[in-house]
Write an enzyme that holds these catalytic residues in place. Sequence first.
Site, PDB file in Angstrom:
ATOM      1  N   LYS A   1       0.820  -1.220   0.000  1.00  0.00           N
ATOM      2  CA  LYS A   1       0.000   0.000   0.000  1.00  0.00           C
ATOM      3  C   LYS A   1       0.848   1.261   0.000  1.00  0.00           C
ATOM      4  CE  LYS A   1      -4.323  -1.876   1.042  1.00  0.00           C
ATOM      5  NZ  LYS A   1      -5.667  -1.794   1.536  1.00  0.00           N
TER       6      LYS A   1
ATOM      7  N   LYS B   1      -5.110 -10.490  -6.087  1.00  0.00           N
ATOM      8  CA  LYS B   1      -6.358 -10.783  -5.363  1.00  0.00           C
ATOM      9  C   LYS B   1      -7.461  -9.821  -5.780  1.00  0.00           C
ATOM     10  CE  LYS B   1      -6.297  -8.086  -1.156  1.00  0.00           C
ATOM     11  NZ  LYS B   1      -7.167  -7.841  -0.067  1.00  0.00           N
TER      12      LYS B   1
ATOM     13  N   LYS C   1     -11.042  -4.119  -3.636  1.00  0.00           N
ATOM     14  CA  LYS C   1     -11.880  -2.930  -3.804  1.00  0.00           C
ATOM     15  C   LYS C   1     -11.145  -1.849  -4.578  1.00  0.00           C
ATOM     16  CE  LYS C   1     -13.473  -3.286   0.898  1.00  0.00           C
ATOM     17  NZ  LYS C   1     -12.848  -2.874   2.152  1.00  0.00           N
TER      18      LYS C   1
HETATM   19  N1  AQP Z   1      -9.866 -11.369  -2.531  1.00  0.00           N
HETATM   20  C1  AQP Z   1     -10.219 -11.760  -1.304  1.00  0.00           C
HETATM   21  N2  AQP Z   1     -10.484 -13.060  -1.029  1.00  0.00           N
HETATM   22  C2  AQP Z   1     -10.849 -13.465   0.213  1.00  0.00           C
HETATM   23  N3  AQP Z   1     -10.988 -12.598   1.256  1.00  0.00           N
HETATM   24  C3  AQP Z   1     -10.743 -11.291   1.034  1.00  0.00           C
HETATM   25  N4  AQP Z   1     -10.796 -10.202   1.833  1.00  0.00           N
HETATM   26  C4  AQP Z   1     -10.456  -9.107   1.102  1.00  0.00           C
HETATM   27  N5  AQP Z   1     -10.177  -9.449  -0.157  1.00  0.00           N
HETATM   28  C5  AQP Z   1     -10.349 -10.796  -0.241  1.00  0.00           C
HETATM   29  C6  AQP Z   1     -11.167 -10.223   3.243  1.00  0.00           C
HETATM   30  O1  AQP Z   1     -12.264  -9.342   3.442  1.00  0.00           O
HETATM   31  C7  AQP Z   1     -12.194  -8.808   4.764  1.00  0.00           C
HETATM   32  C8  AQP Z   1     -12.421  -7.330   4.742  1.00  0.00           C
HETATM   33  O2  AQP Z   1     -11.396  -6.699   4.015  1.00  0.00           O
HETATM   34  P1  AQP Z   1     -11.052  -5.194   4.311  1.00  0.00           P
HETATM   35  O3  AQP Z   1     -12.029  -4.308   3.692  1.00  0.00           O
HETATM   36  O4  AQP Z   1     -10.880  -4.956   5.742  1.00  0.00           O
HETATM   37  O5  AQP Z   1      -9.614  -5.019   3.725  1.00  0.00           O
HETATM   38  P2  AQP Z   1      -8.886  -5.444   2.430  1.00  0.00           P
HETATM   39  O6  AQP Z   1      -8.284  -6.782   2.602  1.00  0.00           O
HETATM   40  O7  AQP Z   1      -7.944  -4.344   2.232  1.00  0.00           O
HETATM   41  O8  AQP Z   1      -9.984  -5.511   1.277  1.00  0.00           O
HETATM   42  P3  AQP Z   1      -9.774  -5.204  -0.252  1.00  0.00           P
HETATM   43  O9  AQP Z   1     -11.062  -5.409  -0.877  1.00  0.00           O
HETATM   44  O10 AQP Z   1      -8.656  -5.961  -0.817  1.00  0.00           O
HETATM   45  O11 AQP Z   1      -9.437  -3.678  -0.267  1.00  0.00           O
HETATM   46  P4  AQP Z   1      -8.147  -2.958  -0.811  1.00  0.00           P
HETATM   47  O12 AQP Z   1      -8.336  -2.874  -2.259  1.00  0.00           O
HETATM   48  O13 AQP Z   1      -8.202  -1.639  -0.115  1.00  0.00           O
HETATM   49  O14 AQP Z   1      -6.947  -3.774  -0.427  1.00  0.00           O
HETATM   50  C9  AQP Z   1     -10.835  -9.229   5.341  1.00  0.00           C
HETATM   51  O15 AQP Z   1     -11.042 -10.315   6.223  1.00  0.00           O
HETATM   52  C10 AQP Z   1     -10.070  -9.663   4.136  1.00  0.00           C
HETATM   53  O16 AQP Z   1      -9.130 -10.678   4.458  1.00  0.00           O
END
Ligand code: AQP
Length: 351
Positions: A111, A213, A216
């Site tokens: 990040k 992965k 968002k």
């Molecule tokens: N691709 C994924 N597969 C399985 N689990 C996932 N999680 C996120 N992406 C995947 C799980 O969702 C929960 C909430 O995530 P979060 O919003 O707290 O943070 P994150 O991991 O940063 O989510 P994103 O969607 O990937 O956002 P960005 O793009 O900001 O990095 C967590 O339990 C996470 O493991």
Amino acid sequence: TPRVFSGVQPTGNLHLGNYLGAIRKFVALQESHACLYCVVDLHAITAQLVQDDLPGQIRSITAAFLAAGIDPKKHIVFNQSRVSGHAELAWIFNCVARIGWMNRMTQFKEKAGKDRENASLGLLAYPSLMAADILLYRATHVPVGDDQKQHLELTRDIAAKFNFDFAERIEAAGLAVPITAGEESTEGYFPITEPLIEGPATRIMSLKDGAKKMSKSDPSDLSRINLTDDADAIARKIRKAKTDPDALPSELDGLKERPEADNLVGIFAALAERPKADVLAEYGGRQFSEFKPALADLAVGILAPISAEMRRYLADPSHIDAVLKDGAERAGAIADATMKDVKDIVGFLRD
Ligand code: AQP
């Protein structure tokens, strides 16, 4: 008693990865555990300080929790910034954790990118706040996706170091409880939390790149299925999902070196709650042109009712707001008790 804590950041549209990797597990754990599910708004400002419509984002995650089937009467649903203990305990954990531990976190490296000197201090300290989220409630189990594994290991390290550094005072204050970490049994104040990362959906990959992965923050909306996508959008995204030209294999071994095929089969298996081998036994030898419409139907069947419920909750957010307020009061009562203990252990004078 086993207690579950997990959080989701209000930083954009929830996607299928968040649902299968986290939220669906939250729902299942309600049967067997006392659960706290948190919209982690303090985390949301670490990567980007000024967020578009943060109140709307917080309500939208809450709506997804409720629509997916989380019961806010039996369990606790709240937004993090309302309970001041998260920030207070995070400060103490900033003094427990070492800078070297934080520098090793892969999420921080990803990040922060190349310009690490210019990342916020909050982004570096993110895992310390996450440890505080969990340990403020002395939670024993944390359901998350695979990407959070390293942060949970750090949470265990922070708990163990706190227990070790303050061992005598914890004992003297009569606050030592039995703690088990894997095989070992000891005593301490904070539990050594168990991550719950299992099943076929711990890491859902992008629909456009089997090596990334689903996320968002991916600029391409075609890379993910949002919980709020309608049936047409879901079908279109799955139809356009990257695949190779070969038919589906009949055995799990045949998915090696085929990350995109593996991902779609994994999504099917997770949605249908069937083992991947079972899905391949049915679809082995068939083309993606047959498999993809079946996958789209399955996804629509599960996601459409959730997004309809979300819209219903969001049409009049007063129920959501009441849920969050009530949840924060109940979470706050647990948090206050922990913070009293922690202040006594550290040696801060208090009321
Ligand atoms: N691709 C994924 N597969 C399985 N689990 C996932 N999680 C996120 N992406 C995947 C799980 O969702 C929960 C909430 O995530 P979060 O919003 O707290 O943070 P994150 O991991 O940063 O989510 P994103 O969607 O990937 O956002 P960005 O793009 O900001 O990095 C967590 O339990 C996470 O493991």
